[in-house]
Design a protein around this motif. Structure first.
Motif, short mmCIF file in Angstrom:
data_model
loop_
_atom_site.label_atom_id
_atom_site.label_comp_id
_atom_site.label_asym_id
_atom_site.label_seq_id
_atom_site.Cartn_x
_atom_site.Cartn_y
_atom_site.Cartn_z
N ILE A 33 0.88 -1.32 -0.05
CA ILE A 33 0.17 0.11 -0.02
C ILE A 33 0.82 1.26 -0.04
CG2 ILE A 33 -1.63 1.29 0.98
CD1 ILE A 33 -2.68 -1.12 2.34
N THR A 34 0.65 1.99 -1.18
CA THR A 34 1.47 3.45 -1.02
C THR A 34 0.67 4.48 -0.40
OG1 THR A 34 2.22 2.75 -3.14
CG2 THR A 34 2.51 5.12 -2.84
N GLU A 35 1.26 4.84 0.83
CA GLU A 35 0.39 5.92 1.69
C GLU A 35 0.71 7.29 0.93
OE1 GLU A 35 1.90 5.83 5.67
OE2 GLU A 35 0.82 3.71 6.17
N PRO A 36 -0.53 8.02 0.93
CA PRO A 36 -0.15 9.54 0.71
C PRO A 36 1.08 9.99 1.28
CG PRO A 36 -2.37 9.33 1.10
CD PRO A 36 -1.70 8.04 1.49
N ALA A 37 1.93 10.92 0.42
CA ALA A 37 3.32 11.27 0.63
C ALA A 37 3.65 12.12 1.99
CB ALA A 37 3.86 11.89 -0.50
N GLN A 38 2.39 12.77 2.25
CA GLN A 38 2.60 13.77 3.52
C GLN A 38 2.41 13.01 4.79
OE1 GLN A 38 0.09 13.56 1.01
NE2 GLN A 38 -1.80 14.48 1.99
N TYR A 39 2.09 11.54 4.55
CA TYR A 39 1.95 10.73 5.93
C TYR A 39 3.19 9.98 6.17
CZ TYR A 39 -2.92 12.46 5.25
OH TYR A 39 -4.11 13.22 4.86
N ALA A 40 3.94 10.12 5.10
CA ALA A 40 5.16 9.02 5.31
C ALA A 40 6.13 8.95 6.73
CB ALA A 40 5.99 9.36 4.20
N SER A 41 6.03 10.14 7.28
CA SER A 41 6.64 10.34 8.45
C SER A 41 5.74 10.36 9.51
CB SER A 41 7.87 11.18 8.38
OG SER A 41 7.25 12.50 8.17
N LEU A 42 4.39 10.13 9.38
CA LEU A 42 3.71 10.43 10.54
C LEU A 42 4.03 9.53 11.74
CD1 LEU A 42 1.00 12.32 11.22
CD2 LEU A 42 -0.22 10.16 10.12
N GLY A 43 4.40 8.41 11.69
CA GLY A 43 4.79 7.76 12.83
C GLY A 43 6.08 7.66 13.22
N GLN A 44 7.11 8.47 12.93
CA GLN A 44 8.28 8.76 13.13
C GLN A 44 8.59 9.28 14.56
OE1 GLN A 44 10.94 8.04 11.04
NE2 GLN A 44 12.37 8.09 12.81
N PRO A 45 7.78 10.02 15.49
CA PRO A 45 8.04 10.61 16.57
C PRO A 45 7.96 9.48 17.53
CG PRO A 45 6.54 12.11 15.59
CD PRO A 45 6.72 10.94 14.59
N PHE A 46 7.19 8.25 17.01
CA PHE A 46 6.94 7.25 18.11
C PHE A 46 8.31 6.39 18.28
CE2 PHE A 46 2.63 8.24 16.95
CZ PHE A 46 2.12 8.22 18.03
N ASP A 47 9.09 6.37 17.30
CA ASP A 47 10.45 5.67 17.37
C ASP A 47 11.06 6.29 18.59
OD1 ASP A 47 9.69 4.18 15.15
OD2 ASP A 47 11.12 5.30 13.86
#
Length: 558
Positions: free
Chosen positions: A493-507
């Motif tokens: 699934i190719t997510e919309p580009a603007q959401y690509a790093s949405l989960g990064q802060p959880f790392d």
């Protein structure tokens, strides 16, 4: 302190992206047209992303040339205690047509010479097709790949792309740059390539995009990929844990006098508590999609890991975030439990037994946090896929597929031996037990290369480590019965580009909560920020895909 465990109800359904890659992928799509997209980068209209249909997948025709000592169970890797003697000859003559092609692959190791390399020359001769390698450092491969894909004329004839290096919008780009292999391999068309037909269906699913087959797989065996190993040579009489509380006690009790119980245990915690895979979703009790970070399991895993760190059982270097030396600490005996990828298991044994025959590692049994049956999410059938550059010459595509069929020759064949060890007498010699022993030349010329283009089904065939083969095979077979497919399994699934790093802060937040630098209140705040910064839009994006997969038009929240 009360230790938190969680019980599991019904079984439930499983990137590195640099700024350079994102910009390159955007340029790539602009140059290639990129399809009909709306402002947020998702495909517009009724073109909802879908998984590949059964009729577009290659038929699976397993080949058993050699009887396994430990047979596969529900997709687990079979185990072999010896190399067949004599080896089976997979091809009577070189199957290729004499063509010459460029191939681009990563390598996590010393890059071998590509000119005058007798290993490459021998494989090309046996295959009847010459593959000229363009090998790049695996650690920076994503940047290299993005730059190449941004200029399609520079793309090699055959390109390996690890899943974590898929650039944003790759699902659209793949249709303009690479060959649709569905007409060549779907259904019984794969019969022309029997060793490709031997590759499990799940591996092909992982290499499909937009309902079509584009990639050739580097297969993964069904089963747990990350868990805890322990030094059973240093803990020969240890009573092994069977739940989360006992595992915490286990690492605490084995800490003291300059020895620590464990390195970081986040990967083990996620398995033990049944946490969804990264970017995972499930259907909640109200029928709406729930993201991984919103689940009780994710929260419970973090709370438990914070207890492990607070106990003092984690090595100080691991507390400091020095994960690169985790293996060294474990192998030296400074740490007694190491959590991570299980490929490390046989690598560590091989390294250490040359000087210490008593060195031993075993793996803990897999259990749920409450001691019940675990919920083990099935990993994708392939973590790396390779793609053939779009070509109007069907004969060239068929020759490359013929080469792929050669490279997929299974364990027990002369061709498998050649691809993995090189030429006998030149790159390896056989010891008294008929085991290949690499020569000095092999250290220069023979590196994992062809496997990143396509590989046969996974086997446990580290025949120099018979105890490992037996333990790993039995362990994998036990766990296979608990595997479940996560939601959207087998779909790219190719997510919309603007959401690509949405989960990064959880790392970073996971590390901070584990080490006591932040609290669960910070998790709640991060989840709310995630929701308001695009998480709800991402939920709607996946809900549309989910509803389309149901086939009955019912809403996920009905």
């Amino acid at each position: 302190m009360k230790r938190l465990t969680t019980s599991h109800g019904a079984q439930r359904r499983r990137v590195w992206v640099t700024a350079t890659a994102a910009l390159a992928a955007t340029s790539l799509l602009a140059a290639c047209g990129g399809g009909d997209t709306n402002a947020d980068g998702a495909k517009g209209g009724d073109d909802v992303q879908a998984g590949i249909s059964e009729e577009n997948l290659p038929n699976h025709a397993p080949i058993d040339l050699v009887e396994a000592d430990f047979p596969s169970v529900n997709g687990s890797a079979p185990g072999f205690l010896s190399i067949p003697d004599p080896l089976v000859k997979a091809f009577d003559a070189p199957p290729g047509s004499g063509g010459e092609y460029t191939v681009m692959t990563p390598l996590w190791g010393t890059i071998p010479p590509t000119k005058g390399n007798q290993y490459f020359d021998a494989v090309s001769e046996a295959m009847g097709t010459t593959l000229n390698f363009q090998i790049s450092d695996g650690n920076t491969y994503g940047d290299k790949l993005a730059a190449v894909l941004a200029s399609p004329k520079d793309v090699a004839d055959w390109v390996s792309i690890p899943s974590w290096n898929n650039p944003p919008r790759f699902g659209q780009a793949v249709e303009t740059i690479f060959e649709d292999l569905t007409p060549f391999l779907a259904g019984d068309k794969v019969d022309e390539y029997p060793y490709l037909a031997n590759i499990p269906t799940e591996a092909w699913q992982a290499c499909s995009w937009n309902g079509k087959l584009y990639g050739l797989p580097f297969p993964e065996a069904a089963g747990v990929t990350n868990w805890s190993m322990y030094r059973d040579d240093l803990l020969p009489e240890a009573a092994l844990p069977t739940n989360a509380d006992e595992l915490l006690d286990f690492v605490v009790d084995n800490t003291g006098e300059g020895v620590w119980g464990t390195n970081d245990m986040w990967s083990t915690a996620t398995v033990m508590f049944g946490v969804l895979p990264a970017k995972g979703w499930e259907v909640g009790e109200d029928g709406k999609l729930v993201n991984r970070v919103e689940t009780d399991e994710y929260r419970a895993a973090l709370e438990w890991l914070a207890e492990v760190y607070a106990s003092g059982a984690v090595h100080p270097d691991a507390v400091a975030g020095n994960d690169g030396d985790a293996g060294l600490r474990f192998e030296s005996g400074d740490v007694l439990v190491n959590s991570g990828g299980l490929g490390y298991w046989h690598e560590a044994l091989t390294r250490n037994r040359a000087t210490n025959p008593d060195f031993s590692i075993d793996v803990l049994p897999v259990f749920a946090a409450d001691g019940g049956d675990p919920v083990l999410y099935k990993p994708n059938g392939a973590s790396i896929c390779s793609y053939l550059k779009a070509n109007d010459d069907d004969a060239a595509i068929k020759e490359l597929l013929t080469a792929a069929n050669f490279l997929a020759s299974p364990f027990g064949t002369e061709e498998f031996q050649l691809i993995n060890y090189g030429v006998e007498g030149l790159h390896y010699d056989l010891d008294a037990n008929k085991l290949p022993v690499p020569t000095t030349l092999a250290q220069t010329e023979v590196q994992p290369s062809y496997i990143f283009l396509v590989d046969p089904p996974v086997v446990n065939a580290q025949v120099a480590l018979p105890d490992y083969v037996e333990r790993r095979s039995a362990w994998g077979a036990r766990n296979a019965e608990f595997m479940v497919e996560p939601l959207f399994y087998g779909m790219n699934i190719t997510e919309p580009a603007q959401y690509a790093s949405l989960g990064q802060p959880f790392d970073d937040l996971e590390k901070d909560i584990a080490r006591g630098r932040k609290s669960m209140d910070d998790l709640d705040a991060a989840i709310e920020t995630w929701r308001t910064s695009g998480g709800e839009e991402l939920r709607a994006f996946y809900t549309e895909i989910y509803e389309a997969q149901q086939g009955d038009g019912e809403s996920a929240d009905s």
